[in-house]
Design an enzyme around this catalytic site. Structure first.
Site, PDB file in Angstrom:
ATOM      1  N   HIS A 108       0.823  -1.212   0.000  1.00  0.00           N
ATOM      2  CA  HIS A 108       0.000   0.000   0.000  1.00  0.00           C
ATOM      3  C   HIS A 108       0.853   1.256   0.000  1.00  0.00           C
ATOM      4  CE1 HIS A 108       0.873   0.902   4.203  1.00  0.00           C
ATOM      5  NE2 HIS A 108       0.671  -0.383   4.470  1.00  0.00           N
ATOM      6  N   GLU A 118      -1.975  -7.391   7.783  1.00  0.00           N
ATOM      7  CA  GLU A 118      -0.615  -7.242   8.298  1.00  0.00           C
ATOM      8  C   GLU A 118      -0.408  -8.103   9.534  1.00  0.00           C
ATOM      9  OE1 GLU A 118       2.395  -7.032   8.000  1.00  0.00           O
ATOM     10  OE2 GLU A 118       2.878  -4.910   7.745  1.00  0.00           O
TER      11      GLU A 118
END
Length: 191
Positions: free
Chosen positions: A9, A82
């Site tokens: 990202h 994550e």
């Protein structure tokens, strides 16, 4: 074998200053949005038969700004979230090392977070999903440590080796094959 493209990202406030971010669902910064927009044209949604993303908005928004919308919108996969940092959420490695000298996510436990074995288990599911998809090319939008761990599992390596594979925001990496064996074709490429 399917080629797997992985995209970290764009920048968030915490990624800009090195703070560990897993469950805190931060937006992209203005710079992070510019980074994600720059991916548009370098990634052609029609080239991918399988599009996956972490459920966190920073990964989803990066995919959207890169042109993965409508029929090409990513399927959200919790396995791409994550690494859960537990008590270390929001802290930098330097700060953690004041309490635990030499600490890294790759070599030390994470109090109230995920173990390396747990991360391995869920990212092995992503590898299996991609390899079993039957598509020529897949893409995953995700996060720094999880994507590094995904690469290690793609290659059949122990997660601890992820330490040696830095991954910057809004970069493209390609996991493929060489002579029928899993291979790293491109890593941490900026557009």
């Amino acid at each position: 074998m399917t080629d797997l493209w992985v995209v970290r990202h764009g920048q968030t406030e915490w990624s800009a200053n090195g703070r560990h971010t897993s469950v805190t669902d931060l937006p992209l910064t203005g710079h992070g949005e510019e980074q994600a927009l720059a991916l548009c044209g370098h990634l052609r949604p029609d080239d991918f038969g399988l599009v996956l993303s972490s459920p966190r908005r920073r990964a989803r928004h990066t995919a959207e700004l890169a042109g993965f919308t409508g029929a090409h919108e990513p399927v959200l996969d919790d396995d791409l979230a994550e690494w859960a940092y537990g008590d270390y959420e929001g802290r930098t490695s330097d700060d953690i090392q004041q309490d635990v000298p030499g600490w890294t996510i790759w070599t030390h436990p994470v109090p109230n977070g995920e173990s390396a074995d747990q991360v391995t288990e869920r990212l092995d599911r992503v590898v299996a999903r991609v390899r079993d998809s039957g598509v020529e090319r897949a893409i995953c939008f995700g996060h720094g440590h999880a994507l590094r761990a995904l690469a290690m599992r793609w290659l059949g390596f122990d997660l601890r080796l992820g330490l040696h594979f830095p991954l910057d925001t809004s970069t493209i990496s390609v996991l493929g094959q060489e002579k029928g064996e899993p291979a790293l074709e491109r890593w941490n490429a900026r557009v």
